[in-house]
Enzyme design. Structure first.
Site, mmCIF file in Angstrom:
data_model
loop_
_atom_site.group_PDB
_atom_site.id
_atom_site.type_symbol
_atom_site.label_atom_id
_atom_site.label_comp_id
_atom_site.label_asym_id
_atom_site.label_seq_id
_atom_site.Cartn_x
_atom_site.Cartn_y
_atom_site.Cartn_z
ATOM 1 C CG ASP A 288 -2.256 0.703 0.934
ATOM 2 O OD1 ASP A 288 -2.264 1.642 0.116
ATOM 3 O OD2 ASP A 288 -3.270 0.337 1.543
ATOM 4 C CD GLU A 485 -8.056 5.502 2.709
ATOM 5 O OE1 GLU A 485 -7.094 5.280 1.949
ATOM 6 O OE2 GLU A 485 -9.234 5.584 2.314
#
Length: 701
Positions: A288, A485
């Site tokens: 990520d 997020e």
């Protein structure tokens, strides 16, 4: 897929169609190509393939000089001309840099196309995953994957960081809306989207994310720690990833989160032993965003962190900005023996294999023929279908719904009634999303006006001012505003905000039935207010096609959605999930419908046998006897869905010389019933040999 176009002659004889082409441009088998490349690659070539840099921090010349394997656009990282052509030009520029290297290895270009191609202005914005989970319709989700792949392909990129297969267990988590639901069974079923993304007429690489357990962190803390036994981790969070691997997903993104204190990017057991070994994953893993920088808990990534991540099983590293530093660390780690060359070769072989399977070596540039699908009427119709199938009717006192289209006045209020940005949510043009007129689409208010027609007067005031007893009902469209997020974590609870509560109080004081539509990425704390509402609809984050909400409110379609999560009585109940013994406000799987409308259970008639003429299939339309009407057609090739259409025609697209294809057509109605397949049509494409072009795609002679 980089689509190659052929000029062809079609002859139909008793259900057999032969396409003649004078091209023999069969690609080299992936294993042969990869083996050949690996034998000629230097260490510079290999570590470059393992590196992914962000568009804003890398140039096409950098791609050429450093042999980079991938470029990405993070959320909101768009070209100055945020149009299909602007994206395609951007993509082709980086691809030219890659093809200027000695080995001419094309790049993969990654984007977060998580609910449509949400990066490109004008794209179709589908409901977020939580709404799709409410549909319980894997076939619909597969068709959305196909449509998304077409729109992404039309703008250039070939790789999406989707689907998110997280199983959200705490609604306070800011990524809950990216989850299909709280039970692994839903996410497992919805891996059908991978087939749509990877096996349709326009194929792109799909990514199962985030491996593993990101939806189970303690307190719903983004990038936090999932504290579970291995048995529970496997039972709750692993099944969707197994299903994704079984479907042949090309990439798996590793989670920022930890499992019992160990960062996933450092967890060799779960990445190498379980994912690649036990599950048999043959694609490549990707980190990520700058995640290797988190392994030692200090800012600034180090060579030790690179060693840990790569030896744990990371194949491609997303190092958006500091990619040159990463290359230096990776080279030194290999040259000093801290990372074995066998690990590097395994990573590179996996990456090259996926590039070869996508056809990037033969067709590296943007396929602009698909640009016409971006925001097309057919895709918006599919999105509207997804919206209406996702609506969950939670309360309907005195059958106040569906609303009649004739007689009197209806008052509409609330911050989410006339705001396409709010109904799309996060990951829409930008990372966090934004309120306002951000993308082309139909707001819920406009949908209400369109569906109600001229027989009813619709009055709107965001604040609810002007409502009185002369209206026959009020619709309050309330809920959340966009977030993603981090910004979306709500450890303090999930109450309606002050503006929503004030609007609801005004509407209630008028003494008329109040119908509440909640636009949100998760259940909100409404138990204290719901007794005063006549009806309640969970609309989730419906995307650009708000008319689908109105379709249900006015009864053009009965609600069929079911809760993909348990709706708690209050935030104090978190965590609350199906089977844990807690009683919520509404149970997992709950959803009402309109009892007075007899259900349509009759399948449409079988479509006529398809015929082919000049690169197009056509067939006699189906009819529907059940009352809901024919909604469209699924086109299957060799038994797999390759496209959908609302008309009785379908463009053939690319067919490879030497191929034999069996096409069938299935009709579907608006109630979700499907017809028997049509009589099959067999299309063969013989290899005639010869090619007039020395370079580039063959042309027919």
């Amino acid at each position: 897929m980089r689509v190659q176009r052929y000029l062809a002659t079609l002859m139909a004889v008793a259900g057999l169609v032969v396409l003649g082409s004078a091209c023999d441009s069969r690609p080299k088998p992936p294993t042969d190509r990869v083996g050949d490349l690996m034998s000629r690659m230097s260490l510079t070539d290999k570590i470059g393939q393992m590196t992914q840099a962000e568009r804003a921090a890398v140039t096409p010349d950098d791609v050429r000089e450093y042999r980079l394997g991938s470029v990405l656009s993070g959320g909101g990282s768009a070209p100055p001309d945020n149009s299909p052509a602007g994206w395609a030009d951007l993509y082709d520029g980086y691809q030219r840099g890659a093809l200027a290297t000695p080995l001419k290895i094309p790049i993969l270009y990654g984007i977060d196309a998580v609910h449509g191609d949400n990066n490109v202005y004008g794209s179709t914005i589908f409901p977020h995953n939580i709404g799709l989970g409410a549909t319980r319709d894997p076939g619909l989700v597969q068709r959305i994957g196909t449509a998304t792949a077409e729109e992404v392909t039309g703008a250039g990129p070939d790789w999406t960081f989707a689907p998110c297969l997280c199983v959200a267990r705490d609604d306070r988590w800011g990524r809950t809306y990216e989850s299909f639901g709280e039970n692994p069974e839903i996410a497992t079923e919805m891996t059908s989207v991978i087939d749509g993304l990877e096996t349709g007429p326009a194929r792109i690489l799909a990514t199962a994310k985030h491996y593993l357990g990101d939806g189970g962190t303690t307190g719903g803390d983004d990038q936090g720690d999932t504290q579970l036994t291995e048995a529970d981790l496997r039972a709750i969070h692993l099944p969707p990833f197994k299903a994704a691997v079984d479907r042949g997903v090309g990439a798996v993104m590793i989670s920022f989160s930890s499992w019992n204190g160990v960062k996933m990017h450092a967890n060799k057991y779960l990445i190498t032993d379980v994912l690649k070994g036990e599950l048999g994953f043959t694609g490549f893993t990707v980190s990520d965003w700058a995640a290797i920088d988190q392994l030692d808990g200090r800012p600034g990534f180090t060579e030790d962190e690179v060693v840990t991540a790569v030896n744990a099983g990371l194949d491609m590293l997303m190092v958006p900005e500091n990619w040159q530093t990463f290359l230096g660390y990776l080279r030194d780690a290999v040259e000093t023996g801290r990372i074995p060359m066998s690990r590097i070769d395994d990573a590179v072989r996996r990456i090259l294999t996926k590039k070869a399977e996508l056809g990037l070596f033969e067709h590296p540039y943007a396929d602009r023929d698909y640009a016409g699908t971006i925001g097309s009427a057919a895709h918006r119709a599919l999105a509207r279908q997804a919206v209406r199938e996702s609506q969950v009717l939670l309360k309907n006192d005195n059958d106040v719904l569906p609303l009649a289209k004739t007689g009197g006045k209806i008052f509409v209020a609330g911050k989410n009634a006339d705001d396409v940005g709010n109904q799309c949510g996060g990951w829409t043009l930008t990372w966090q999303g934004a309120s306002g007129d951000t993308v082309p689409g139909t707001t819920i208010l406009q949908g209400i006006r369109d569906v109600a027609g001229n027989g009813t007067t619709i009055t709107y005031d965001r604040a609810g001012d002007g409502v009185d007893g002369t209206y026959r009902a009020a619709i309050a469209v309330v809920g959340e505003t966009p977030y993603a997020e981090g910004e979306g974590d709500r450890p303090g609870g999930l109450a309606l905000d002050v503006e929503d509560r004030q609007v609801l109080a005004k509407l209630k004081s008028a003494g008329i039935p109040v119908i509440v539509v909640v636009v949100s990425g998760r259940p909100l704390d409404i138990a204290g207010q719901v007794d005063g509402w006549a009806a309640l609809v969970a609309a989730w984050l419906p995307g650009s096609e708000g008319g689908g909400v109105a379709d249900v409110l006015f009864g053009d379609y009965a609600p069929t959605g079911r809760l993909p999560v348990t709706w708690p009585r209050s935030s104090d109940q978190q965590t609350i999930n199906d089977g844990d013994g807690k009683t919520g406000l509404y149970a997992y799987g709950y959803g009402l419908s309109y009892a007075e409308r007899p259900p349509d259970t009759a399948a449409p008639s079988r479509p006529g046998t398809p015929a082919a003429s000049s690169r197009e299939l056509h067939w006699m339309p189906a009819t529907d006897a059940g009352g809901s009407g024919v909604d469209g057609y699924d086109v299957l090739r060799d038994g797999a869905l390759v496209g959908t259409t609302t008309t009785s025609t379908y463009a053939l697209g690319t067919l490879t010389p030497g191929g034999r294809y069996v096409y069938t057509i299935v009709a579907r109605d608006k109630a979700g019933n499907r017809s028997a397949p049509s009589t099959p049509l067999v299309i063969t494409v013989p290899i005639a040999g010869g090619c007039k072009a020395r370079h580039g795609p063959c042309v027919a002679t």
